[in-house]
Design a protein around this motif. Structure first.
Motif, PDB file in Angstrom:
ATOM      1  N   VAL A  32       0.844  -1.203   0.000  1.00 16.31           N
ATOM      2  CA  VAL A  32       0.000   0.000   0.000  1.00 16.31           C
ATOM      3  C   VAL A  32       0.876   1.248   0.000  1.00 16.31           C
ATOM      4  CG1 VAL A  32      -1.636   1.382   1.336  1.00 16.31           C
ATOM      5  CG2 VAL A  32      -1.996  -1.077   1.091  1.00 16.31           C
ATOM      6  N   LYS A  33       1.873   1.263   0.867  1.00 18.06           N
ATOM      7  CA  LYS A  33       2.749   2.432   0.961  1.00 18.06           C
ATOM      8  C   LYS A  33       3.517   2.662  -0.338  1.00 18.06           C
ATOM      9  CE  LYS A  33       3.421   2.350   5.986  1.00 18.06           C
ATOM     10  NZ  LYS A  33       4.392   2.144   7.086  1.00 18.06           N
ATOM     11  N   ALA A  38       3.933   5.944  -5.244  1.00 13.71           N
ATOM     12  CA  ALA A  38       4.015   6.059  -6.703  1.00 13.71           C
ATOM     13  C   ALA A  38       2.971   7.036  -7.241  1.00 13.71           C
ATOM     14  CB  ALA A  38       3.829   4.689  -7.345  1.00 13.71           C
ATOM     15  N   ILE A  39       1.796   6.996  -6.632  1.00 10.54           N
ATOM     16  CA  ILE A  39       0.716   7.897  -7.067  1.00 10.54           C
ATOM     17  C   ILE A  39       0.983   9.331  -6.619  1.00 10.54           C
ATOM     18  CG2 ILE A  39      -1.746   8.413  -6.884  1.00 10.54           C
ATOM     19  CD1 ILE A  39      -2.191   5.392  -6.323  1.00 10.54           C
ATOM     20  N   LEU A  59      -4.000  -2.780  -3.827  1.00  9.10           N
ATOM     21  CA  LEU A  59      -4.092  -1.695  -4.809  1.00  9.10           C
ATOM     22  C   LEU A  59      -5.263  -0.775  -4.493  1.00  9.10           C
ATOM     23  CD1 LEU A  59      -3.273  -0.295  -7.414  1.00  9.10           C
ATOM     24  CD2 LEU A  59      -4.527  -2.041  -8.684  1.00  9.10           C
ATOM     25  N   GLY A  60      -6.420  -1.363  -4.184  1.00 12.37           N
ATOM     26  CA  GLY A  60      -7.583  -0.549  -3.874  1.00 12.37           C
ATOM     27  C   GLY A  60      -7.371   0.324  -2.649  1.00 12.37           C
ATOM     28  N   GLU A  61      -6.708  -0.226  -1.636  1.00 11.83           N
ATOM     29  CA  GLU A  61      -6.433   0.544  -0.423  1.00 11.83           C
ATOM     30  C   GLU A  61      -5.479   1.697  -0.728  1.00 11.83           C
ATOM     31  OE1 GLU A  61      -6.606   1.898   3.417  1.00 11.83           O
ATOM     32  OE2 GLU A  61      -7.885   0.414   2.416  1.00 11.83           O
ATOM     33  N   SER A  65      -6.161   5.660  -0.249  1.00 11.07           N
ATOM     34  CA  SER A  65      -5.275   6.392   0.658  1.00 11.07           C
ATOM     35  C   SER A  65      -4.542   7.536  -0.026  1.00 11.07           C
ATOM     36  CB  SER A  65      -4.238   5.433   1.263  1.00 11.07           C
ATOM     37  OG  SER A  65      -4.867   4.393   1.978  1.00 11.07           O
ATOM     38  N   SER A  66      -4.561   7.527  -1.338  1.00 10.20           N
ATOM     39  CA  SER A  66      -3.799   8.536  -2.076  1.00 10.20           C
ATOM     40  C   SER A  66      -4.544   9.862  -2.101  1.00 10.20           C
ATOM     41  CB  SER A  66      -3.539   8.066  -3.509  1.00 10.20           C
ATOM     42  OG  SER A  66      -4.687   8.258  -4.322  1.00 10.20           O
TER      43      SER A  66
END
Length: 281
Positions: A32-33, A38-39, A59-61, A65-66
Motif C-alpha cells: 500500500v505504501k 508512486a501515485i 491496490l484498492g487501499e 489512501s492517495s
C-alpha cells in the motif's frame, strides 16, 4: 522533465498514460505504501494488477489512501485462466471489484489465452458484457497471438483495445507490434526491463546511457515509449519509481533505437512462456 506523462487514446476512446506501475508482489501494508507513494509523489496514474497477483485489495487501499481522485487514475486487473468459462468469468470480474473495493476497472484483460483449454472466447464475451454493465471501461487481452485475437473478433465482433505482451530489448516482438498497429490495438509491455540483471549490465545500452547522462533503466523505458509501447515497470523503491517515470526530457536517436532493437533474440522470452502452448491457471 515534463510535469505530466503523455497519454494515448485506445480504440474505444479510453485514455491511458504511456507508462504505468506494475504491482506484482506488492502486497500488504508495505505494498500500500509503495503504490501510494508512486501515485502521490512519483506521478503514476496507470496501475497494473491481476487477480492472480492476489493484491487487488492492496491496490484498492492504496488508491483510497492517495491524494489523487479515482477518476484521474487508470486501474487494470486481469482474469486468470482457471476462470475462462462464461459464468466463472463473470463472477471473477465481480470478485476483482469486491477485492479492490472499486466500482469499476478502467482496463480488464484476459491474462493468457490458454489455447489448449480453448475457452477464451467465452471469457471475452464475459468481459464484453461486464463492460456493457459499466464494471469495466475498456477490455483487452494479454499474451494473445494474432490468431487468438482474430478468433475473438470473428466470434464476437469486438476488438481488444490493448494486448499486454512480454516485451523488452532481448525480445522486441517486432512482427507482433506491427500487427497490433495495423489492427489499431495498442501494445503494452510486461517485464519491460526483462526482470534480469544482465540487461542492466548490457554494454550497448550502458554506452547509450552514458552518452545521454541517463540510467540504463531510463534508456530502456524511453525505447519502449519511442516504439509506441506502454510500459509498466514494477518497483517498490521511491527513488526507482521516480527514475523510471522520468523519461520525457530526452530522446533516443534513430541509431540508438536501432542498436537497442538489434539486441533481440529468437529465444529471448524470460521464462519460455509461449502463448501458443502455455496454460495459466
Amino acid at each position: 522533465m515534463e510535469k505530466s506523462v503523455p497519454e494515448i487514446t485506445l480504440n474505444d476512446g479510453v485514455t491511458l498514460p504511456v507508462i504505468g506501475l506494475g504491482t506484482y508482489k506488492l502486497k500488504g501494508n508495505q505494498g500500500v505504501k509503495a503504490i501510494q507513494h508512486a501515485i502521490d509523489h512519483a506521478g503514476y496514474r496507470l496501475l497494473d494488477s491481476a487477480y492472480n497477483y492476489e493484491n487487488e485489495g492492496t491496490l484498492g487501499e492504496a488508491v483510497r489512501s492517495s491524494s489523487v481522485s479515482r477518476d484521474e487514475l487508470r486501474i487494470t486487473s486481469k482474469l486468470p485462466g482457471r476462470y475462462h468459462s462464461y459464468d466463472l468469468a463473470v463472477m471473477t470480474i465481480e470478485e476483482s471489484l469486491y477485492r479492490a473495493n472499486l466500482d469499476y476497472y478502467d482496463l480488464y484483460l484476459i491474462h493468457w489465452p490458454n489455447p489448449i483449454q480453448n475457452q477464451y472466447i467465452e471469457a471475452w464475451q464475459a468481459l464484453i458484457d461486464a463492460k456493457k454493465k459499466g464494471l469495466i471501461r475498456s477490455i483487452g487481452v494479454c499474451n494473445f497471438l494474432p490468431e487468438h485475437i482474430e478468433s475473438l473478433v470473428q466470434e464476437t465482433g469486438v476488438k481488444p483495445s490493448i494486448n499486454q505482451i512480454e516485451l523488452h530489448p532481448f525480445f522486441n516482438q517486432a512482427s507482433q507490434r506491427e500487427w497490433h498497429e495495423q489492427n489499431q490495438i495498442y501494445t503494452q509491455s510486461w517485464s519491460p526491463l526483462a526482470r534480469a540483471n544482465d540487461i542492466l549490465q548490457n554494454s550497448v545500452i550502458q554506452q547509450i546511457a552514458n552518452d545521454d547522462n541517463k540510467t540504463v533503466s531510463q534508456v530502456i523505458l524511453r525505447w519502449h515509449y519511442q516504439i509506441g509501447a506502454i510500459s509498466i515497470p514494477k518497483s517498490a523503491s521511491p527513488d526507482r519509481q521516480l527514475e523510471n517515470i522520468s523519461i520525457f526530457d530526452f530522446s533516443l536517436t534513430q541509431e540508438e533505437m536501432s542498436s537497442i532493437s538489434q539486441l533481440t533474440k529468437p529465444d529471448g522470452r524470460i521464462n519460455k512462456q509461449d502463448p501458443a502452448v502455455y496454460e495459466e491457471f
